[in-house]
Structures are given as structure tokens and as C-alpha cells.
Scaffold this motif. Structure first.
Motif, short mmCIF file in Angstrom:
data_model
loop_
_atom_site.label_atom_id
_atom_site.label_comp_id
_atom_site.label_asym_id
_atom_site.label_seq_id
_atom_site.Cartn_x
_atom_site.Cartn_y
_atom_site.Cartn_z
N GLY A 103 0.79 -1.23 0.00
CA GLY A 103 0.00 0.00 0.00
C GLY A 103 0.82 1.27 0.00
O GLY A 103 0.35 2.31 0.45
N GLY A 104 2.06 1.23 -0.52
CA GLY A 104 2.84 2.46 -0.64
C GLY A 104 2.33 3.28 -1.81
O GLY A 104 2.19 2.76 -2.92
N VAL A 105 2.02 4.55 -1.57
CA VAL A 105 1.50 5.39 -2.66
C VAL A 105 2.49 6.48 -3.06
O VAL A 105 2.33 7.09 -4.11
CB VAL A 105 0.15 6.03 -2.29
N GLY A 106 3.50 6.72 -2.26
CA GLY A 106 4.46 7.76 -2.61
C GLY A 106 3.93 9.15 -2.31
O GLY A 106 2.94 9.32 -1.61
N LEU A 107 4.60 10.15 -2.85
CA LEU A 107 4.24 11.54 -2.59
C LEU A 107 3.16 12.00 -3.57
O LEU A 107 2.64 11.22 -4.36
CB LEU A 107 5.49 12.42 -2.67
N SER A 108 2.85 13.29 -3.54
CA SER A 108 1.71 13.81 -4.32
C SER A 108 2.01 13.83 -5.82
O SER A 108 3.16 13.64 -6.25
CB SER A 108 1.38 15.21 -3.85
N GLU A 109 0.96 14.07 -6.60
CA GLU A 109 1.09 14.03 -8.07
C GLU A 109 2.05 15.11 -8.58
O GLU A 109 2.76 14.89 -9.56
CB GLU A 109 -0.32 14.21 -8.68
N LEU A 154 13.58 8.03 -6.82
CA LEU A 154 12.55 7.13 -7.34
C LEU A 154 11.87 6.39 -6.19
O LEU A 154 10.64 6.29 -6.13
CB LEU A 154 13.21 6.14 -8.29
N VAL A 155 12.69 5.86 -5.25
CA VAL A 155 12.13 5.10 -4.14
C VAL A 155 11.34 6.02 -3.21
O VAL A 155 10.25 5.66 -2.76
CB VAL A 155 13.26 4.37 -3.38
N VAL A 156 11.86 7.22 -2.95
CA VAL A 156 11.19 8.11 -2.00
C VAL A 156 9.90 8.67 -2.59
O VAL A 156 8.87 8.71 -1.94
CB VAL A 156 12.15 9.25 -1.58
N VAL A 157 9.96 9.10 -3.86
CA VAL A 157 8.82 9.79 -4.45
C VAL A 157 7.74 8.81 -4.88
O VAL A 157 6.55 9.05 -4.68
CB VAL A 157 9.29 10.66 -5.63
N PHE A 158 8.16 7.67 -5.49
CA PHE A 158 7.16 6.75 -6.06
C PHE A 158 6.87 5.55 -5.17
O PHE A 158 6.11 4.68 -5.57
CB PHE A 158 7.64 6.23 -7.42
N SER A 159 7.52 5.42 -4.02
CA SER A 159 7.36 4.31 -3.07
C SER A 159 8.14 3.07 -3.50
O SER A 159 8.48 2.90 -4.68
CB SER A 159 5.89 3.94 -2.87
N LEU A 160 8.40 2.24 -2.52
CA LEU A 160 9.22 1.04 -2.73
C LEU A 160 8.49 0.04 -3.63
O LEU A 160 9.11 -0.67 -4.43
CB LEU A 160 9.54 0.42 -1.37
N ASP A 161 7.15 -0.01 -3.49
CA ASP A 161 6.36 -0.93 -4.33
C ASP A 161 6.61 -0.68 -5.81
O ASP A 161 6.80 -1.60 -6.60
CB ASP A 161 4.86 -0.75 -4.04
N TYR A 162 6.62 0.62 -6.16
CA TYR A 162 6.82 1.02 -7.55
C TYR A 162 8.20 0.56 -8.03
O TYR A 162 8.35 0.05 -9.15
CB TYR A 162 6.68 2.53 -7.65
N ILE A 250 17.77 0.49 -0.91
CA ILE A 250 16.53 -0.29 -0.87
C ILE A 250 16.49 -1.16 0.39
O ILE A 250 15.46 -1.26 1.06
CB ILE A 250 16.39 -1.13 -2.15
N VAL A 251 17.64 -1.76 0.73
CA VAL A 251 17.67 -2.60 1.94
C VAL A 251 17.40 -1.75 3.18
O VAL A 251 16.66 -2.14 4.09
CB VAL A 251 19.02 -3.33 2.05
N LEU A 252 17.98 -0.51 3.21
CA LEU A 252 17.79 0.34 4.37
C LEU A 252 16.36 0.89 4.43
O LEU A 252 15.88 1.24 5.51
CB LEU A 252 18.78 1.50 4.35
N ALA A 253 15.67 0.97 3.28
CA ALA A 253 14.34 1.55 3.25
C ALA A 253 13.24 0.51 3.40
O ALA A 253 12.06 0.84 3.32
CB ALA A 253 14.13 2.33 1.94
N LEU A 254 13.61 -0.76 3.65
CA LEU A 254 12.61 -1.83 3.75
C LEU A 254 11.60 -1.55 4.86
O LEU A 254 11.95 -0.98 5.89
CB LEU A 254 13.29 -3.17 4.02
N ARG A 255 10.34 -1.97 4.65
CA ARG A 255 9.30 -1.72 5.63
C ARG A 255 9.37 -2.74 6.76
O ARG A 255 10.07 -3.76 6.67
CB ARG A 255 7.92 -1.81 4.95
#
Lengths: 270, 134
Positions: A103-109, A154-162, A250-255
Motif C-alpha cells: 500500500g505504498g503510494v508515494g508523494l503527491s502528483e 525514485l524510491v522516496v517519491v514513487f514508493s518502494l512498491d513502484y 533499498i535494503v535500508l528503506a525496507l518496511r
């Protein structure tokens, strides 16, 4: 406790004073001298010297020439240290799973759209820093970290799922990282292999023709100096750095859900 | 004029030494691992700036250039001129290596600190001394 802190403060102040005194006395040689050290003058005069190729690396940038040609073995081990650190981080979090659909959605449009505009700019700037490493200030490591900023965005703005959806999984990144390291290894022994095949003498980390070996990497490409191995080293190093730094981030940003299993084993804290 | 330059250059170097001292104090005294980590990065950045500053040299009449040939040299005289007008490239190469190795150490430390926080719920070092373990 208070006395201990005071003792530390006094000893550090003493260290600063003594170091300042040594510098003031000239313990590091003359500060901002007019003359250059002999070794520095040698590097500067031989960095691109077609009249004495056996001591030259045929690149226009002295720092890259020192890093990848004159002190090439040093830099190879430095890259290995970076690789070992990345393996170390992955080992610390061993047992983690990459879950999709958390359910990661990232930041605004607005942020996403402006990041989409930035993506090609950052990629091109980073690639040009890496590929022109033998001509202008910069090199493989600098260009690679430049492009790694893009991946972090990319990871911060678009979320890890993306990121996982787009194929930025850790196994793939580790594969690219290892491929970069293998590329550096192959480049360093390329002339040695050619020498063995042709029956001529050659050295490890050889770039241009040296004493006792006439083999040489190409020093020109069309109308520009190429610097031989320096160009290949820079390209492979930038690949290795961009994938390695992205993997670590990515490893450090894991949920929480993804590292729970890694924490539950509990061996590391005993 | 020349003495003034020397004085200011020495002041910059000495302030970097003071910076190193303050960063060391932060590493020793601060109880939070994150603050220790920040102090460590300041410590290493100060030392790197110090090494770069040691590679600086003066050129009579103008400023020294970067250690990059802006065009393919056409003769040995041009190379001689380059070596009289450029700064020392060796500290820059060594600092580049130091930055990469420092980055590797920071990445590993960040991973360790995050695991520490997830386990103990705090980043204070005295949490590991027993008592507050979950």
C-alpha cells in the motif's frame, strides 16, 4: 561522569593546540607553496605525453589517471571494500523478503510529475560525468553516485512498491553490481590475456605501452583521447556504484513487515 | 599582501583542526548513535578538506588551475606550462579513495544503527548495557 567528560574535553583541546602548533612550526611543509612536489610535477607532465608514452596514461584528467592507472590496484581494492560493505549490509538484514502490495503510494502528483521531468536530466548528467571521466573532472564513482541519487528519488517519491514493480529487486541489482566488478577485473587483465595469446610480454593493470611490452590499449577514439583502460574502468565503475548504492538504499528503506523475519531470528544480538 | 594570504590560509587550516577536535568530542560524548554518526561524518569531511587544502599551491600573478588539461597539448612546453600552473592532483586522488571507503563504512554503520533502533527502540548507547532490553 562529569570528571570523565571534562578529561575528554581537556585532552581534545590539548590535541588541537598541539596539532596547530606543529602546523604553525611547518611540520607539514610550507603551506600553499609556490613550488610543486616532485611527484605531483611528474604526474602532471606525464598524464598526456605522446612524446614519452611509456610513462603516460594518455588521458587529459590527472586525477582519474592517478586513480585508475598509476594507482590502479589501490582503486581496485577500494571498489572491493565498497562491495564488501554492500554485502555486509545485505547480511545484516539477511532473511528479509521483498513484499509487494503493502500500500505504498508515494508523494503527491505534483512531486511525481516534476520527478518524471528530472529523471532523464539526472541520468544524462550522471552518465556524462562517468563517460567523460578521462577528459573532464569526474569519473566512474562520481557519475555513479550522481545516478544513485536518481534511484533514491525514485524510491522516496514513487514508493518502494513502484521500484519493485519496475524491476529494481535486490537480486537483480546485486547481479549488475557483480557484473560491474567482473568488468573491472577483465579490463585490468585484458592486455595480459592479449599478451599471453600473442606470445608477448604484458602486465596486470597495463594501460599504454610500457617498458618491455609494446601492447597498448587504444588511446584515441575518433577525434578525442580515450585514455585506454580509463574509459572502460569508469563505465564499469559507474555501473557498479549505481547498482550497489541503490541496493543498499533499498535494503535500508525496507518496511517493518519485510524485516520482521530478519529481526525475529535474533542471533545477532546475543 | 603575500603575508596576508599566508595568514588567512593558516587560519583556514587551523579552523579545520578545531573542527576535527569538536567532531571527536561529539563522537566521544554524545550518547545517541545517530549524533555519533553525524559527528563521524563531520570528522572525516574535515580531514578530507584538510588534505585537499594541503594540495593547494600558489602561482605568481594568477590563480592556480585544476589538474585537467583543457585541450590536447601540442608540445612539451605546453605540458611544462601546465605543471607550473596547476594544483597538486595527488591529494585529490587520495581523498577520492578516502571518500569512497568512508561511504562504505557509513552505509554499514547506518544499517547497524537502524537494526539497533528496531531492537531496542532507542539509539542511545547505554540501552545495550542491560535493563531496558525489550
Amino acid at each position: 561522569m562529569k570528571a570523565r567528560e571534562l578529561l575528554i574535553a581537556i585532552s581534545i583541546a590539548l590535541m588541537v593546540l598541539l596539532l596547530a602548533y606543529v602546523i604553525e612550526l611547518g611540520g607539514l611543509g610550507p603551506l600553499a607553496p609556490y613550488a610543486l612536489r616532485d611527484i605531483a610535477r611528474a604526474y602532471l607532465e606525464y598524464v598526456y605525453n605522446p612524446w614519452n608514452v611509456t610513462a603516460s596514461s594518455m588521458a587529459l584528467e590527472a586525477v582519474t589517471a592517478i586513480v585508475w592507472d598509476y594507482r590502479g590496484l589501490d582503486t581496485y581494492f577500494e571498489t572491493s571494500v565498497l562491495f564488501v560493505a554492500i554485502v555486509g549490509v545485505a547480511t545484516l538484514y539477511r532473511g528479509y523478503r521483498e513484499l509487494r502490495g503493502l500500500g505504498g503510494v508515494g508523494l503527491s502528483e505534483i512531486v511525481k510529475t516534476s520527478t518524471r521531468v528530472l529523471i532523464p536530466l539526472i541520468l544524462v548528467a550522471g552518465a556524462s560525468i562517468a563517460i567523460h571521466g578521462h577528459l573532464t573532472p569526474g569519473g566512474g564513482f562520481q557519475g555513479g553516485s550522481f545516478m544513485a541519487v536518481l534511484m533514491v528519488l525514485l524510491v522516496v517519491v514513487f514508493s518502494l512498491d513502484y521500484a519493485f514493480e519496475k524491476g529494481l529487486t535486490s537480486s537483480r541489482l546485486l547481479a549488475i553490481r557483480s557484473a560491474g566488478l567482473v568488468g573491472i577485473l577483465l579490463t585490468s587483465v585484458a592486455l595480459l590475456i592479449a599478451g599471453v595469446v600473442a606470445g608477448a610480454g604484458a602486465y596486470v593493470f597495463q594501460n599504454m605501452a610500457r617498458e618491455g611490452s609494446d601492447l597498448s590499449m587504444p588511446s584515441w577514439f575518433l577525434d578525442r583521447p580515450l585514455g585506454g583502460t580509463l574509459f572502460l574502468f569508469n563505465v564499469f565503475e559507474s555501473l557498479a556504484v549505481v547498482s550497489g548504492l541503490t541496493l543498499t538504499f533499498i535494503v535500508l528503506a525496507l518496511r517493518k513487515e519485510e524485516v520482521d523475519q530478519a529481526l525475529a531470528t535474533g542471533e545477532w544480538c546475543e | 599582501m603575500s603575508d596576508y594570504f599566508s595568514l588567512m590560509f593558516t587560519v583556514v587550516l587551523l579552523s579545520l583542526v578545531v573542527n576535527i577536535g569538536i567532531a571527536l568530542y561529539g563522537i566521544f560524548i554524545k550518547p545517541s548513535l545517530v549524533k555519533k554518526f553525524i559527528a563521524l561524518t563531520i570528522f572525516s569531511d574535515s580531514i578530507n578538506s584538510f588534505a585537499i587544502a594541503l594540495g593547494f599551491r600558489r602561482v605568481t600573478g594568477s590563480y592556480p588551475g585544476v589538474a585537467v588539461l583543457s585541450d590536447v597539448p601540442r608540445g612539451v612546453e605546453e605540458l611544462r606550462h601546465f605543471s607550473t600552473a596547476s594544483v597538486d592532483p595527488l591529494p585529490q586522488a587520495l581523498v577520492l579513495t578516502a571518500i569512497v571507503i568512508g561511504l562504505a563504512v557509513y552505509m554499514f554503520l547506518t544499517g547497524l544503527i537502524m537494526l539497533y533502533y528496531r531492537h531496542y527502540g532507542t539509539t542511545r548507547v547505554d540501552a545495550a548495557r542491560g535493563g531496558s532490553r525489550e
